[in-house]
Design a protein around this motif. Structure first.
Motif, PDB file in Angstrom:
ATOM      1  N   GLY A  99       2.801   4.214  -5.335  1.00  0.00           N
ATOM      2  CA  GLY A  99       3.417   3.902  -5.953  1.00  0.00           C
ATOM      3  C   GLY A  99       4.395   1.853  -5.551  1.00  0.00           C
ATOM      4  N   SER A 100       3.389   2.079  -4.128  1.00  0.00           N
ATOM      5  CA  SER A 100       3.885   0.496  -3.723  1.00  0.00           C
ATOM      6  C   SER A 100       3.389  -0.409  -4.835  1.00  0.00           C
ATOM      7  CB  SER A 100       3.198  -0.059  -2.045  1.00  0.00           C
ATOM      8  OG  SER A 100       3.764   1.360  -1.734  1.00  0.00           O
ATOM      9  N   THR A 101       4.004  -2.128  -5.054  1.00  0.00           N
ATOM     10  CA  THR A 101       3.878  -2.652  -5.809  1.00  0.00           C
ATOM     11  C   THR A 101       4.205  -4.327  -5.193  1.00  0.00           C
ATOM     12  OG1 THR A 101       6.848  -2.942  -5.938  1.00  0.00           O
ATOM     13  CG2 THR A 101       4.782  -1.949  -7.944  1.00  0.00           C
ATOM     14  N   GLY A 102       4.526  -4.434  -3.871  1.00  0.00           N
ATOM     15  CA  GLY A 102       4.616  -5.245  -2.947  1.00  0.00           C
ATOM     16  C   GLY A 102       3.357  -5.971  -2.761  1.00  0.00           C
ATOM     17  N   VAL A 103       3.713  -7.134  -1.683  1.00  0.00           N
ATOM     18  CA  VAL A 103       2.309  -8.234  -1.113  1.00  0.00           C
ATOM     19  C   VAL A 103       2.598  -7.999   0.309  1.00  0.00           C
ATOM     20  CG1 VAL A 103       3.003  -9.408  -2.763  1.00  0.00           C
ATOM     21  CG2 VAL A 103       4.475  -9.780  -1.318  1.00  0.00           C
ATOM     22  N   PRO A 108      -1.550  11.627   6.325  1.00  0.00           N
ATOM     23  CA  PRO A 108      -2.921  11.968   6.412  1.00  0.00           C
ATOM     24  C   PRO A 108      -3.525  11.269   7.882  1.00  0.00           C
ATOM     25  CG  PRO A 108      -3.718  11.071   4.844  1.00  0.00           C
ATOM     26  CD  PRO A 108      -2.322  10.825   4.590  1.00  0.00           C
ATOM     27  N   GLN A 109      -4.140  11.833   8.812  1.00  0.00           N
ATOM     28  CA  GLN A 109      -4.516  11.168   9.990  1.00  0.00           C
ATOM     29  C   GLN A 109      -6.005  10.178   9.238  1.00  0.00           C
ATOM     30  OE1 GLN A 109      -4.230  10.988  13.627  1.00  0.00           O
ATOM     31  NE2 GLN A 109      -1.886  11.424  12.669  1.00  0.00           N
ATOM     32  N   THR A 110      -6.494  10.743   8.210  1.00  0.00           N
ATOM     33  CA  THR A 110      -7.235  10.267   7.935  1.00  0.00           C
ATOM     34  C   THR A 110      -8.021   8.436   7.669  1.00  0.00           C
ATOM     35  OG1 THR A 110      -7.365  11.465   5.507  1.00  0.00           O
ATOM     36  CG2 THR A 110      -8.942  12.092   7.170  1.00  0.00           C
ATOM     37  N   GLN A 111      -6.734   8.456   6.875  1.00  0.00           N
ATOM     38  CA  GLN A 111      -5.765   6.761   6.622  1.00  0.00           C
ATOM     39  C   GLN A 111      -5.836   5.487   8.123  1.00  0.00           C
ATOM     40  OE1 GLN A 111      -2.683   7.788   3.194  1.00  0.00           O
ATOM     41  NE2 GLN A 111      -1.611   7.173   4.281  1.00  0.00           N
ATOM     42  N   ASP A 112      -5.990   4.843   7.878  1.00  0.00           N
ATOM     43  CA  ASP A 112      -6.439   3.415   8.693  1.00  0.00           C
ATOM     44  C   ASP A 112      -4.526   3.154   8.282  1.00  0.00           C
ATOM     45  OD1 ASP A 112      -8.804   3.585   8.937  1.00  0.00           O
ATOM     46  OD2 ASP A 112      -9.485   2.818   7.909  1.00  0.00           O
ATOM     47  N   ARG A 113      -4.100   2.736   7.412  1.00  0.00           N
ATOM     48  CA  ARG A 113      -2.568   2.753   7.748  1.00  0.00           C
ATOM     49  C   ARG A 113      -1.592   3.253   6.887  1.00  0.00           C
ATOM     50  NH1 ARG A 113      -2.066  -2.719   4.974  1.00  0.00           N
ATOM     51  NH2 ARG A 113      -3.155  -1.684   2.541  1.00  0.00           N
ATOM     52  N   CYS A 114      -0.238   3.751   7.313  1.00  0.00           N
ATOM     53  CA  CYS A 114       0.752   4.491   5.970  1.00  0.00           C
ATOM     54  C   CYS A 114       1.795   3.903   6.492  1.00  0.00           C
ATOM     55  CB  CYS A 114       0.417   5.895   6.268  1.00  0.00           C
ATOM     56  SG  CYS A 114       1.629   6.833   5.801  1.00  0.00           S
ATOM     57  N   ARG A 115       2.932   4.012   5.668  1.00  0.00           N
ATOM     58  CA  ARG A 115       4.060   3.103   5.398  1.00  0.00           C
ATOM     59  C   ARG A 115       5.207   4.128   6.459  1.00  0.00           C
ATOM     60  NH1 ARG A 115       5.641   2.623  -0.764  1.00  0.00           N
ATOM     61  NH2 ARG A 115       7.828   3.319  -0.372  1.00  0.00           N
ATOM     62  N   SER A 116       4.851   4.761   7.502  1.00  0.00           N
ATOM     63  CA  SER A 116       5.481   5.209   8.389  1.00  0.00           C
ATOM     64  C   SER A 116       5.873   3.912   9.537  1.00  0.00           C
ATOM     65  CB  SER A 116       4.945   6.461   9.320  1.00  0.00           C
ATOM     66  OG  SER A 116       3.278   5.357   9.379  1.00  0.00           O
ATOM     67  N   GLY A 117       6.546   4.870  10.936  1.00  0.00           N
ATOM     68  CA  GLY A 117       6.617   4.111  12.302  1.00  0.00           C
ATOM     69  C   GLY A 117       7.137   4.914  12.944  1.00  0.00           C
ATOM     70  N   GLU A 118       7.573   4.204  13.961  1.00  0.00           N
ATOM     71  CA  GLU A 118       8.621   5.161  15.308  1.00  0.00           C
ATOM     72  C   GLU A 118       9.974   4.497  14.224  1.00  0.00           C
ATOM     73  OE1 GLU A 118       5.810   4.078  19.115  1.00  0.00           O
ATOM     74  OE2 GLU A 118       7.370   2.741  18.864  1.00  0.00           O
ATOM     75  N   ASN A 119      11.239   5.639  15.213  1.00  0.00           N
ATOM     76  CA  ASN A 119      12.442   5.686  15.015  1.00  0.00           C
ATOM     77  C   ASN A 119      12.879   4.619  15.603  1.00  0.00           C
ATOM     78  OD1 ASN A 119      11.899   8.017  13.656  1.00  0.00           O
ATOM     79  ND2 ASN A 119      12.273   9.247  15.037  1.00  0.00           N
ATOM     80  N   HIS A 148       0.592  -1.094   0.253  1.00  0.00           N
ATOM     81  CA  HIS A 148       0.088   0.093  -0.114  1.00  0.00           C
ATOM     82  C   HIS A 148       0.371   1.424  -0.211  1.00  0.00           C
ATOM     83  CE1 HIS A 148       1.191   0.846   4.346  1.00  0.00           C
ATOM     84  NE2 HIS A 148       0.520  -0.217   4.124  1.00  0.00           N
ATOM     85  N   GLY A 149       0.013   2.497  -0.839  1.00  0.00           N
ATOM     86  CA  GLY A 149       1.404   3.709  -0.093  1.00  0.00           C
ATOM     87  C   GLY A 149       1.408   4.140  -1.786  1.00  0.00           C
TER      88      GLY A 149
END
Length: 330
Positions: free
Chosen positions: A244-248, A266-277, A241-242
């Motif tokens: 340009g993503s092409t993965g599984v 955005p906060q409206t999304q349920d998931r994002c390519r992110s995370g804690e440092n 997801h996100g």
């Protein structure tokens, strides 16, 4: 393991097995052993041979802290990077031979020898030379043969950019099948080079290999130090997801909204390519930028309800330990 050290560690662990206070501190998203689904996973760059971690040269503390972190999280799968062979053997021997919860283990060498691994010599005063190999390790909860070593594969990753140095790490992907909460899972572990051209090529190769396993119908756990941020285009072949993503794959810390920032998250999304440092100036004075570079990817068709949490710095490595959890899709 030599007898004097074994006796010392047995006594130590009977008294203070769960003293890993740095690892047991939850961060922003408050994922804890009481609210996380199962199975559960850990990935951790343990800085076994780097001069950056020369001050972290207390074998007993390292073993206590890492074992405490594994037990606290009730981890089903553990993936370790930058591991010296004697360091791995210390952990493997303890987790395989103790009373209670045991772990099986697999190893993959990225270097045949590196001098700084000598600090893991179990008895520097005897006449036995330590094994100076350096690489990756996978642990799976359970006794002997929880990991099917006949399925073990080690793939050498491409290195289009020539690195320099007397002990340049070969970049590999270590994979094994094991039993995880009653199901057969293929776990893969890697440590991607930090050079820009190598990062691109190596992440693409890891994605290609693990996608093949996933498309064959296998549940996949892929962890490691990728030396790249989630939003970078290098990560496109992994994420499902996100832009340009092409993965599984999904990633365990992708739904922590405390880390959603900017127009891409955005906060409206349920998931994002992110995370804690997982790399920070808090853990290492040599780190110039706080960033998420360690990941636990899970095949999207097999897992749901992913959760992730980067532990506080422990003082035994220069990365944050990353914990993950998920539920089976069905």
């Amino acid at each position: 393991m030599r007898a004097p050290l074994r006796a010392f560690l047995t006594t130590l662990f009977s008294v203070c097995l769960l003293l890993a206070s740095g690892f047991t501190t939850a961060r922003a998203d408050e994922v804890t052993p009481t609210n996380a689904p199962k199975p559960r996973f850990i990935t951790y760059n343990v800085c076994g041979a780097s001069k950056t971690c020369d001050s972290h040269n207390d074998k007993a503390k390292w073993l206590t802290d890492v074992t405490g972190a594994i037990d606290h999280w009730e981890a089903d799968v553990v993936m370790l990077q930058e591991v010296c062979y004697e360091q791995w053997k210390l952990l493997r021997t303890h987790l395989a031979g103790r009373a209670g919860t045991k772990y099986d283990a697999a190893w993959g060498a990225a270097l045949p020898s590196i001098g700084n691994c000598a600090r893991w010599d179990p008895d520097p005063h005897d006449s036995i030379a330590p094994d100076l190999r350096f690489g990756l390790a996978i642990l799976a909860k359970g006794g002997p043969e929880t990991i099917d070593l006949t399925t073990r594969t080690v793939d050498f990753l491409p290195e289009p950019v020539e690195a320099t140095g007397t002990a340049t790490e070969n970049r590999i992907l270590l994979c094994v099948k094991s039993t995880v909460t009653g199901r057969t899972v293929r776990t893969c572990n890697t440590h991607i080079d930090w050079h820009a051209g190598n990062k691109t090529a190596q992440i693409a190769k890891v994605a290609e290999i693990t996608r093949g396993f996933a498309e064959a119908g296998e549940p996949i756990v892929l962890g490691g130090d990728f030396n790249q941020k989630p939003q970078h285009t290098d990560m496109n072949p992994l994420y499902s997801h996100g832009t340009g993503s092409t993965g599984v794959f999904q990633e365990v810390d992708e739904n922590d909204k405390d880390e959603f920032r900017g127009s891409d998250c955005p906060q409206t999304q349920d998931r994002c390519r992110s995370g804690e440092n997982t790399a920070s100036t808090e853990c290492s004075p040599h780190t110039t930028e706080n960033a998420k570079i360690d990941y636990i990817f899970l095949s999207s068709s097999w897992f749901t309800t992913v959760r992730g949490d980067a532990a506080a710095c422990s003082g035994v490595a220069d990365h944050h330990l990353l914990r993950g959890a998920a539920a089976w899709e069905s």
